[in-house]
Design a protein around this motif. Structure first.
Motif, short mmCIF file in Angstrom:
data_model
loop_
_atom_site.label_atom_id
_atom_site.label_comp_id
_atom_site.label_asym_id
_atom_site.label_seq_id
_atom_site.Cartn_x
_atom_site.Cartn_y
_atom_site.Cartn_z
N ALA A 26 1.07 -1.31 -0.09
CA ALA A 26 0.13 0.17 -0.31
C ALA A 26 0.56 1.07 -0.28
O ALA A 26 0.98 2.57 -0.88
CB ALA A 26 -0.65 -0.08 1.22
N ASP A 27 1.96 1.19 0.50
CA ASP A 27 2.79 2.45 0.75
C ASP A 27 3.44 2.53 -0.83
O ASP A 27 3.86 3.62 -1.33
CB ASP A 27 3.92 2.19 1.67
CG ASP A 27 3.72 1.77 2.97
OD1 ASP A 27 2.86 2.63 3.90
OD2 ASP A 27 4.09 1.72 4.00
N LYS A 28 4.11 1.19 -1.14
CA LYS A 28 3.89 1.71 -2.93
C LYS A 28 3.58 1.95 -3.67
O LYS A 28 3.94 3.13 -4.69
CB LYS A 28 5.19 0.22 -3.33
CG LYS A 28 6.96 -0.22 -2.15
CD LYS A 28 7.12 -1.40 -2.46
CE LYS A 28 6.17 -2.38 -2.61
NZ LYS A 28 7.14 -3.97 -2.50
N SER A 29 2.12 2.01 -3.19
CA SER A 29 1.26 1.82 -4.82
C SER A 29 1.35 4.18 -4.19
O SER A 29 0.98 4.75 -4.61
CB SER A 29 -0.27 1.32 -4.46
OG SER A 29 0.36 0.38 -4.83
N THR A 30 0.98 4.16 -3.08
CA THR A 30 0.60 5.49 -2.89
C THR A 30 1.86 6.02 -3.58
O THR A 30 1.32 7.40 -3.86
CB THR A 30 0.24 5.70 -1.38
OG1 THR A 30 -0.50 4.77 -0.36
CG2 THR A 30 0.41 6.71 -0.94
N VAL A 31 2.79 6.12 -3.36
CA VAL A 31 3.54 6.59 -3.39
C VAL A 31 3.76 6.77 -5.04
O VAL A 31 3.87 7.69 -5.94
CB VAL A 31 5.27 5.86 -3.17
CG1 VAL A 31 6.67 7.17 -4.20
CG2 VAL A 31 5.83 6.57 -1.76
N PHE A 32 3.71 5.04 -5.95
CA PHE A 32 3.60 5.44 -7.48
C PHE A 32 2.49 6.70 -8.28
O PHE A 32 2.84 7.32 -8.83
CB PHE A 32 4.05 4.11 -7.56
CG PHE A 32 3.12 4.14 -9.19
CD1 PHE A 32 4.31 3.58 -9.77
CD2 PHE A 32 1.92 4.37 -10.07
CE1 PHE A 32 4.28 3.53 -11.20
CE2 PHE A 32 2.08 3.50 -11.06
CZ PHE A 32 3.24 3.81 -11.99
N TYR A 33 1.39 6.24 -7.43
CA TYR A 33 0.37 7.30 -8.27
C TYR A 33 0.30 8.72 -7.55
O TYR A 33 0.07 9.02 -8.35
CB TYR A 33 -1.08 6.24 -7.51
CG TYR A 33 -1.33 5.31 -8.25
CD1 TYR A 33 -1.17 5.06 -9.77
CD2 TYR A 33 -1.41 3.54 -8.02
CE1 TYR A 33 -2.37 4.52 -10.08
CE2 TYR A 33 -2.02 2.40 -8.26
CZ TYR A 33 -2.00 3.10 -9.81
OH TYR A 33 -2.73 1.77 -10.48
N PHE A 34 1.15 8.97 -6.88
CA PHE A 34 1.51 10.01 -6.12
C PHE A 34 2.29 10.62 -7.20
O PHE A 34 1.11 11.68 -7.78
CB PHE A 34 1.96 10.50 -4.76
CG PHE A 34 2.17 11.64 -4.31
CD1 PHE A 34 1.26 12.26 -3.91
CD2 PHE A 34 2.88 12.40 -4.31
CE1 PHE A 34 1.13 13.66 -3.87
CE2 PHE A 34 3.31 13.56 -3.98
CZ PHE A 34 2.43 14.43 -3.76
#
Length: 485
Positions: free
Chosen positions: A75-83
């Motif tokens: 979830a952390d990685k997906s958050t950084v990616f899409y942000f």
């Protein structure tokens, strides 16, 4: 493998690749400078502040937060990616439609196309921040080193071809974003990853708590660091900015290899031992010794041998850059100290202190520019150097709050190195009065003579930094022997 061994191994890979990459970029850059004009470089430099600010929103905030977290989730990685994707697309659209205003500000219509072309760098960078952050976090610098070298060769090869084919400033614009494109492709190959989800509120708040302050400071730092170029581009000629920027780039090329490598490798490594303050402080003491010992002779020779370096490599048309290389080179004596002291705040996640010290430091820089803008470009270069030294006291004050690492302690570590650097510098300066058949012959003689004398003095004075380097090299050789067995 222990954390220390991982750190040393990562340092060797990262430093080696940086050296190779810098040599490739430097050689290619020399050829490019001979093919292009100071005005070409000045036009591109006018846009640096825009992309430095924009780029840090993508690379310097949540990416760093991802590295320093002890445990990260998908979830952390997906958050950084899409942000990062959302931010990069938004910024590129803003730049696309704002390009005419930028061109109007400088009075140069060529900047419309250059802004839209160079803006692609933001899109390509945003695609692989997660992969790069994870590799750094895990100290897998071997892969990052390979990517850096391949990217450097590709970029400089294509840029030189375009310049040779008569594309002029377009070659520099394409060079600006091509590295991000090649690196992104290779990162997907080396470390393939696809996001599993979207931005989550929990992850965003956790990462943004630290990343937002770093991001905001990056914004302010980028403005103050590049404000000289905006002012020179606005009130002086593109050629004047080209000369200033060339001197600054040569200084950065010489000083950033070791400093950037050490900071990139040690941040994730030291973040893992942030709870052991004594061990952390010892780590920073060693970093200062190694960085200072390696950087000071390079900077000194660069300043003294600036004329044969620029005339011999770039040609007579770049002579005006000599004075800028010599003046801006002086700032290299404290550049690594800024990075080391600020690294303490990053390791401890002290985003607010990181932000506050940044405002103080950048206020000094802006004040220096305002005082000297009506004098000359040379005066602005001196203002930059003076404020760099004054800013160091601010950085040391904040780092001392967390690991009790005073300016006096840091000065004590550096003093023996400063002493032998002064002796070496005097020798090289006097040697420069001899007659030489060609500028490159003079550059070679001054450089090799200076380095040899420096190493002899370090051995005679039994400098601890030399012992640190021997230890690092020795441990790496032992590690290689074990692997072979």
């Amino acid at each position: 493998m222990s954390l220390t061994q991982k750190g040393f191994s990562s340092f060797v890979y990262s430093f080696s690749s940086s050296i190779i990459n810098k040599i490739i970029v430097f050689v290619g850059g020399v050829y490019l400078a001979r093919l292009l004009t100071p005005q070409d470089y000045g036009l591109v430099a006018m846009l640096y502040i825009i992309f430095a600010v924009s780029s840090f929103f993508i690379t310097g905030g949540l990416g760093l937060a991802l590295i320093r977290e002890k445990i990260i989730t998908e979830a952390d990685k997906s958050t950084v990616f899409y942000f990062n994707i959302i931010v990069s697309i938004s910024l590129y659209i803003l730049l696309w439609f704002g390009a005419p205003l930028i061109a109007s500000f400088y009075g140069r219509q060529e900047l419309i196309m250059l802004t839209r072309l160079m803006g692609l760098d933001l899109l390509f960078k945003s695609l692989t921040i997660v992969q790069a952050s994870v590799l750094k976090r895990e100290l897998k610098f071997k892969f990052l080193s390979l990517i850096e070298v391949v990217s450097g060769i590709t970029v400089i090869g294509i840029s030189v071809f375009l310049a040779y084919s008569g594309y002029g400033v377009i070659a520099l614009a394409i060079k600006f974003f091509l590295g991000s494109l090649v690196s992104s492709i290779m990162l997907f190959i080396v470390n393939p990853w696809i996001p599993r989800g979207f931005i989550t509120k929990e992850s965003f708040h956790k990462l943004f708590a630290f990343g937002s302050n770093v991001m905001l400071l990056g914004f302010v730092n980028s403005i103050s660091k590049n404000l000289n170029q905006v002012v020179i581009g606005k009130y002086f000629s593109p050629a004047s900015l080209g000369f200033f920027n060339q001197g600054n780039m040569l200084k950065d090329t010489a000083t950033s290899v070791l400093n950037d490598t050490v900071m990139n490798v040690t941040f994730p490594m030291l973040a893992q031992i942030q709870d052991d303050k004594e061990r952390l402080k010892l780590g920073y003491q060693r970093i200062i010794r190694i960085n200072t010992f390696t950087l000071y002779p390079i900077i000194t020779i660069l300043i003294i041998a600036a004329e044969p370096l620029i005339i011999g490599l770039l040609g007579e048309k770049w002579r005006v850059s000599i004075v800028f290389l010599q003046i801006l080179g002086i700032s290299g004596y404290v550049g690594h100290l800024h990075s080391i002291n600020l690294n303490v705040l990053k390791v401890y996640g002290k985003g607010k202190d990181y932000l506050f010290q940044g405002f103080f430091r950048n206020g000094l820089t802006i004040l220096g520019i305002l005082i000297t803008v009506n004098i000359s470009v040379v005066a602005m270069a001196w203002a930059f150097v003076i404020t760099e030294f004054l800013q160091l006291f601010i950085n040391v004050y904040y780092s001392n709050k967390y690991i009790s690492f005073t300016f006096k302690e840091q000065w004590t570590i550096m003093f023996p190195i400063i002493l032998i650097t002064i002796i070496m510098g005097m020798f090289v300066y006097l040697l420069g009065y001899l007659d030489f058949s060609h500028p490159l012959v003079k550059l070679t003689v001054l450089s090799f003579s200076g380095i040899i004398l420096y190493l002899v003095l370090a051995y005679l004075f039994k400098l601890k930094a030399l012992g640190d380097l021997k230890l690092i090299i020795g441990q790496k050789l032992k590690s290689l022997k074990k692997k072979k067995k």
